[in-house]
Scaffold this motif. Structure first.
Motif, PDB file in Angstrom:
ATOM      1  N   ASP A   1       0.845  -1.185   0.000  1.00  0.00           N
ATOM      2  CA  ASP A   1       0.000   0.000   0.000  1.00  0.00           C
ATOM      3  C   ASP A   1       0.883   1.238   0.000  1.00  0.00           C
ATOM      4  O   ASP A   1       2.115   1.143   0.060  1.00  0.00           O
ATOM      5  CB  ASP A   1      -0.926  -0.008   1.216  1.00  0.00           C
ATOM      6  N   SER A   2       0.245   2.393  -0.043  1.00  0.00           N
ATOM      7  CA  SER A   2       0.989   3.644   0.089  1.00  0.00           C
ATOM      8  C   SER A   2       1.141   3.970   1.568  1.00  0.00           C
ATOM      9  O   SER A   2       0.344   3.516   2.404  1.00  0.00           O
ATOM     10  CB  SER A   2       0.256   4.777  -0.625  1.00  0.00           C
ATOM     11  N   LEU A   3       2.163   4.732   1.910  1.00  0.00           N
ATOM     12  CA  LEU A   3       2.368   5.119   3.302  1.00  0.00           C
ATOM     13  C   LEU A   3       1.192   5.970   3.786  1.00  0.00           C
ATOM     14  O   LEU A   3       0.719   6.851   3.059  1.00  0.00           O
ATOM     15  CB  LEU A   3       3.659   5.921   3.449  1.00  0.00           C
ATOM     16  N   PRO A   4       0.708   5.715   4.990  1.00  0.00           N
ATOM     17  CA  PRO A   4      -0.398   6.527   5.501  1.00  0.00           C
ATOM     18  C   PRO A   4       0.061   7.961   5.739  1.00  0.00           C
ATOM     19  O   PRO A   4       1.161   8.193   6.247  1.00  0.00           O
ATOM     20  CB  PRO A   4      -0.759   5.825   6.822  1.00  0.00           C
ATOM     21  N   GLN A   5      -0.776   8.904   5.356  1.00  0.00           N
ATOM     22  CA  GLN A   5      -0.452  10.310   5.578  1.00  0.00           C
ATOM     23  C   GLN A   5      -0.786  10.667   7.028  1.00  0.00           C
ATOM     24  O   GLN A   5      -1.928  10.524   7.465  1.00  0.00           O
ATOM     25  CB  GLN A   5      -1.254  11.198   4.623  1.00  0.00           C
ATOM     26  N   ILE A   6       0.201  11.114   7.770  1.00  0.00           N
ATOM     27  CA  ILE A   6       0.005  11.497   9.171  1.00  0.00           C
ATOM     28  C   ILE A   6       0.141  13.007   9.270  1.00  0.00           C
ATOM     29  O   ILE A   6       1.191  13.573   8.934  1.00  0.00           O
ATOM     30  CB  ILE A   6       1.018  10.807  10.090  1.00  0.00           C
ATOM     31  N   ASN A   7      -0.896  13.674   9.724  1.00  0.00           N
ATOM     32  CA  ASN A   7      -0.899  15.133   9.836  1.00  0.00           C
ATOM     33  C   ASN A   7      -0.347  15.540  11.208  1.00  0.00           C
ATOM     34  O   ASN A   7      -1.100  15.773  12.157  1.00  0.00           O
ATOM     35  CB  ASN A   7      -2.309  15.684   9.617  1.00  0.00           C
ATOM     36  N   TRP A   8       0.968  15.603  11.283  1.00  0.00           N
ATOM     37  CA  TRP A   8       1.630  15.920  12.546  1.00  0.00           C
ATOM     38  C   TRP A   8       1.469  17.407  12.901  1.00  0.00           C
ATOM     39  O   TRP A   8       1.503  18.273  12.022  1.00  0.00           O
ATOM     40  CB  TRP A   8       3.111  15.601  12.465  1.00  0.00           C
ATOM     41  N   VAL A   9       1.332  17.654  14.196  1.00  0.00           N
ATOM     42  CA  VAL A   9       1.363  19.023  14.724  1.00  0.00           C
ATOM     43  C   VAL A   9       2.614  19.118  15.591  1.00  0.00           C
ATOM     44  O   VAL A   9       2.725  18.416  16.606  1.00  0.00           O
ATOM     45  CB  VAL A   9       0.108  19.338  15.560  1.00  0.00           C
ATOM     46  N   THR A  10       3.575  19.928  15.172  1.00  0.00           N
ATOM     47  CA  THR A  10       4.842  20.032  15.895  1.00  0.00           C
ATOM     48  C   THR A  10       4.846  21.267  16.781  1.00  0.00           C
ATOM     49  O   THR A  10       4.093  22.224  16.562  1.00  0.00           O
ATOM     50  CB  THR A  10       6.022  20.097  14.914  1.00  0.00           C
ATOM     51  N   GLY A  11       5.712  21.237  17.790  1.00  0.00           N
ATOM     52  CA  GLY A  11       5.832  22.360  18.715  1.00  0.00           C
ATOM     53  C   GLY A  11       7.264  22.536  19.162  1.00  0.00           C
ATOM     54  O   GLY A  11       8.187  21.924  18.611  1.00  0.00           O
ATOM     55  N   SER A  12       7.461  23.347  20.192  1.00  0.00           N
ATOM     56  CA  SER A  12       8.807  23.650  20.673  1.00  0.00           C
ATOM     57  C   SER A  12       9.172  22.861  21.919  1.00  0.00           C
ATOM     58  O   SER A  12      10.290  22.983  22.428  1.00  0.00           O
ATOM     59  CB  SER A  12       8.932  25.147  20.966  1.00  0.00           C
TER      60      SER A  12
ATOM     61  N   TYR B   1      20.140  12.162  22.689  1.00  0.00           N
ATOM     62  CA  TYR B   1      19.473  12.907  21.630  1.00  0.00           C
ATOM     63  C   TYR B   1      18.439  13.881  22.181  1.00  0.00           C
ATOM     64  O   TYR B   1      17.601  13.508  23.021  1.00  0.00           O
ATOM     65  CB  TYR B   1      18.798  11.941  20.653  1.00  0.00           C
ATOM     66  N   MET B   2      18.494  15.131  21.714  1.00  0.00           N
ATOM     67  CA  MET B   2      17.446  16.091  22.032  1.00  0.00           C
ATOM     68  C   MET B   2      16.262  15.828  21.115  1.00  0.00           C
ATOM     69  O   MET B   2      16.418  15.777  19.894  1.00  0.00           O
ATOM     70  CB  MET B   2      17.927  17.522  21.851  1.00  0.00           C
ATOM     71  N   CYS B   3      15.096  15.688  21.699  1.00  0.00           N
ATOM     72  CA  CYS B   3      13.905  15.342  20.915  1.00  0.00           C
ATOM     73  C   CYS B   3      12.842  16.419  21.031  1.00  0.00           C
ATOM     74  O   CYS B   3      12.714  17.088  22.065  1.00  0.00           O
ATOM     75  CB  CYS B   3      13.338  13.996  21.383  1.00  0.00           C
ATOM     76  N   PHE B   4      12.072  16.563  19.958  1.00  0.00           N
ATOM     77  CA  PHE B   4      10.964  17.507  19.906  1.00  0.00           C
ATOM     78  C   PHE B   4       9.645  16.736  19.839  1.00  0.00           C
ATOM     79  O   PHE B   4       9.568  15.658  19.254  1.00  0.00           O
ATOM     80  CB  PHE B   4      11.099  18.423  18.684  1.00  0.00           C
TER      81      PHE B   4
END
Length: 290
Positions: A134-145, A153-156
């Motif tokens: 199949d095609s990769l599922p589209q994930i509508n991420w909401v990113t922040g600070s 590793y510093m992670c966001f």
């Protein structure tokens, strides 16, 4: 812009620049090791009238079976996500059988190509081999600070809402009222596809120090490698990363089995689950008659 936000933005930009420079080579490869833990809602699990002590004992037995380790092998555009095999300890035959049954409801080897947006999964369902393509599922991420440290590793933080297609153990047994109604009238029977359409909140933590759009399982689409994901009752956490190992593994897409889409496989799985439920109820009625 606040000073703290500007400081975080400056740090993230520096990390991204350094990361992109370090990953500019075409032949780099890395391995990320993950531990997956899943809890069960024991209030809706087991026989009606089961005591809290019995539920606690079952939860303890299932705890180790619901803890799994995986390895994500990745390069700039491709990855393969595989479960590490475990040897069963002596005397754990029943646990081994249960783990084998669970493998029919959990993902097999998963291949992702973020450049071509392609997804392949090698899946066995009770002895029958399937190839989910199949095609990769589209994930509508909401990113922040918001940030936190995972290992070195510093992670966001990023969040999203997705459809929950994970296997639910409580669906093997409905409440007594639902089972009675289902037997009395097909018109009152619960639709079997509703559970797979349920939405869940996902929380992910990614690092710009490894600027690839990969992650465990089907998760992807962020500007850095995803090191932690919490979705529903499952948490997946990266415990170790090895960059450019001395011996590199070939990242090959699965190719064997009956080719189906994700939707088609989900329908096959739902049908199989209904068969298992009917067999389970039949054994229960036979036991009462005996």
């Amino acid at each position: 812009m606040k000073i703290t936000d500007f400081f975080k933005y400056a740090i993230s930009s520096l990390i991204l620049f350094v990361g992109v420079f370090a990953f500019a080579q075409n032949d780099f490869q890395g391995k990320a090791y993950y531990m997956s833990k899943t809890s069960i809602d024991m209030d809706n699990f087991g026989r009606p009238g089961m005591s809290e002590e019995q539920k606690k004992q079952i939860a303890e037995r299932m705890k180790s079976m619901l803890e799994r380790t995986y390895v994500l092998t990745f390069n700039k555009t491709e990855s393969i996500y595989k479960e590490e095999e475990k040897l069963e300890a002596p005397g754990q035959g029943q646990g081994g059988r249960f783990r084998g049954m669970m493998s029919s409801f959990t993902g097999g080897d998963q291949y992702k190509n973020v450049k071509e947006k392609a997804f392949f999964q090698d899946q066995e369902l009770f002895g029958k081999q399937f190839l989910i393509k199949d095609s990769l599922p589209q994930i509508n991420w909401v990113t922040g600070s918001e940030t936190k440290q995972i290992g070195q590793y510093m992670c966001f933080k990023a969040t999203a809402t997705i459809a929950d297609s994970s296997f639910d153990f409580t669906r093997f047994r409905r409440p007594r009222e639902s089972r009675t109604n289902a037997q009395d009238s097909t018109q009152t029977k619960e639709p079997e596809t509703n559970d797979s359409e349920k939405l869940i909140q996902v929380e992910a933590w990614y690092t710009l120090q490894i600027p690839i759009s990969q992650g465990p399982g089907e998760y992807w689409g962020l500007p850095g490698l995803i090191l932690e994901v919490s979705a529903g009752r499952t948490t997946v956490l990266c415990s170790k990363i090895v960059m450019n190992p001395s011996e590199k593994d070939a990242i090959k897409k699965p190719s064997k089995g009956k080719e189906v889409t994700k939707v088609e496989y989900q329908e096959i799985l739902e049908k199989k689950m209904e068969e298992l439920r009917e067999n389970f109820r039949g054994r229960g009625r036979g036991g009462r008659r005996g």
